[in-house]
Design an enzyme around this catalytic site. Structure first.
Site, PDB file in Angstrom:
ATOM      1  N   ARG A 122     -29.592   5.134 -29.989  1.00 22.21           N
ATOM      2  CA  ARG A 122     -28.863   3.957 -30.167  1.00 22.21           C
ATOM      3  C   ARG A 122     -27.487   4.409 -29.411  1.00 22.21           C
ATOM      4  O   ARG A 122     -26.648   5.378 -30.165  1.00 22.21           O
ATOM      5  CB  ARG A 122     -28.557   3.565 -31.435  1.00 22.21           C
ATOM      6  CG  ARG A 122     -27.773   2.263 -31.767  1.00 22.21           C
ATOM      7  CD  ARG A 122     -28.062   1.839 -33.269  1.00 22.21           C
ATOM      8  NE  ARG A 122     -27.186   0.781 -33.540  1.00 22.21           N
ATOM      9  CZ  ARG A 122     -25.957   0.822 -34.447  1.00 22.21           C
ATOM     10  NH1 ARG A 122     -25.583   1.939 -34.827  1.00 22.21           N
ATOM     11  NH2 ARG A 122     -25.280  -0.249 -34.687  1.00 22.21           N
ATOM     12  N   GLU A 125     -22.240  -5.184 -36.556  1.00 23.79           N
ATOM     13  CA  GLU A 125     -21.675  -5.638 -38.021  1.00 23.79           C
ATOM     14  C   GLU A 125     -20.637  -7.042 -38.013  1.00 23.79           C
ATOM     15  O   GLU A 125     -19.512  -7.017 -38.563  1.00 23.79           O
ATOM     16  CB  GLU A 125     -21.011  -4.494 -38.685  1.00 23.79           C
ATOM     17  CG  GLU A 125     -21.990  -3.295 -38.961  1.00 23.79           C
ATOM     18  CD  GLU A 125     -21.511  -2.235 -39.891  1.00 23.79           C
ATOM     19  OE1 GLU A 125     -22.144  -1.577 -40.623  1.00 23.79           O
ATOM     20  OE2 GLU A 125     -20.116  -1.957 -39.835  1.00 23.79           O
ATOM     21  N   GLU A 158     -28.420   0.957 -39.195  1.00 23.41           N
ATOM     22  CA  GLU A 158     -27.313   2.068 -39.514  1.00 23.41           C
ATOM     23  C   GLU A 158     -27.660   2.507 -41.151  1.00 23.41           C
ATOM     24  O   GLU A 158     -27.576   1.553 -41.919  1.00 23.41           O
ATOM     25  CB  GLU A 158     -25.871   1.560 -39.283  1.00 23.41           C
ATOM     26  CG  GLU A 158     -25.393   1.460 -38.181  1.00 23.41           C
ATOM     27  CD  GLU A 158     -23.997   1.085 -38.127  1.00 23.41           C
ATOM     28  OE1 GLU A 158     -23.178   1.336 -39.261  1.00 23.41           O
ATOM     29  OE2 GLU A 158     -23.307   0.434 -36.952  1.00 23.41           O
TER      30      GLU A 158
END
Length: 319
Positions: free
Chosen positions: A32, A119, A229
């Site tokens: 990632r 996020e 995450e």
């Protein structure tokens, strides 16, 4: 990290290797890569890392922050030089995303998965796309998604939308119910729902709450789910963790991730799809944004500013 300080990486057996090879041999099958619109995390930097990972047989997941610096629930600033109106931002996020994907394609890399924002529980490109301005946020996400698809039409990346606190069902329901706007982003345009799940920021982030929240998400939205995450400390003092029965150690890192995997494997319809550990090799920021001392998967010793990093047994957590 490797570029800045040229560390020596050792596998768990003590043999010299490189970080990508060590992670891949431990069962990791994706890398990632974050990209900012300014600063050190450039498209060129990400392409270089992607080429290394691809050579090791790993897949490529690109995380677009749409910011000159970190984007997270408290920070989602419009990049310098970008428009500040909705129409202009829709055009710019489309063009920017398309150009990123095309740049990877031209370098011989088809991005496997791409994250449209990081996020983004409070939206993106503030103040224009800040929630609860759902229409604007949904339009911007849809424009970014369209750019990703058009950047490589013959092999388009899968689309992830990612917010934090995966354990919090009320947050997830509020956000996902709100962001679906007819004519903009709808569920059928989302390939993966991504969540963050950390044990440091409150005792409500339990595995039981994660299971309940993700189960509700699977039932309500019917989309594949990824924990995009997470991490667990190998060293930590002065911080209360959400699962005190799991040891603070390399063994605890493995237990934490495997217990998350058990939650995902138990979701309805087989919708639990994967886990990404954030961030296994960041030796100069080993607390990884928490107040713990070390959550990486490598134990470092330092000769001045140059580390030697030996893989912990937890590097094999994905085997």
């Amino acid at each position: 990290m490797e570029k800045e300080r040229t560390p020596t990486f050792l596998n768990a057996g003590g043999q010299s290797s490189n970080a990508v090879a060590i992670l891949q041999s431990g069962g990791a099958n994706y890398v990632r890569l974050r990209i900012w619109t300014a600063g050190e995390y450039t498209v060129a930097n990400a392409i270089g890392l992607a080429q290394r990972a691809k050579s090791a047989g790993m897949k490529i997941f690109v995380d677009l922050h749409y910011s000159d610096t970190w984007a997270d629930p408290a920070h989602q600033s419009i990049p310098s030089g970008w428009p500040t109106d909705l129409s202009g931002l829709n055009t710019r996020i489309y063009t920017y995303t398309k150009d990123v994907v095309t740049s990877f394609k031209n370098a011989g890399i088809n991005i496997d998965m791409i994250q449209i924002g990081n996020e983004i529980r409070q939206g993106l490109l503030w103040p224009v796309g800040k929630t609860p301005n759902w229409s604007a946020a949904s339009q911007l996400l849809n424009s970014g998604r369209s750019g990703a698809i058009d950047g490589n039409p013959s092999s388009p990346p899968k689309i992830m939308i990612h917010i934090d606190n995966g354990w919090d069902w009320s947050l997830q329901q509020w956000w996902w119910d709100g962001i679906q706007v007819q004519g903009a982003l709808t569920l059928d345009k989302v390939d993966y729902i991504g969540v963050s799940f950390y044990p440091f920021y409150g005792t409500s982030a339990t595995l039981a709450n994660l299971k309940s929240s993700l189960t509700n998400m699977a039932n309500r939205y019917g989309r594949p789910i990824v924990v995009a995450e997470t991490d667990w400390p190998a060293s930590c003092s002065g911080t209360t963790l959400s699962e005190p029965s799991i040891p603070i150690s390399a063994s605890g890192q493995t237990q934490w991730v495997q217990k998350i995997a058990q939650v995902l494997c138990g979701l309805p319809g087989g919708l639990g799809k994967g886990i990404f550990y954030w961030e296994p090799t960041w030796l100069t920021n080993s607390g990884l944004g928490s107040s713990c001392q070390d959550s990486t998967l490598f134990s470092a010793t330092w000769n001045g500013n140059v580390p030697t990093a030996r893989a912990r047994d937890s590097v094999n957590m994905f085997k």
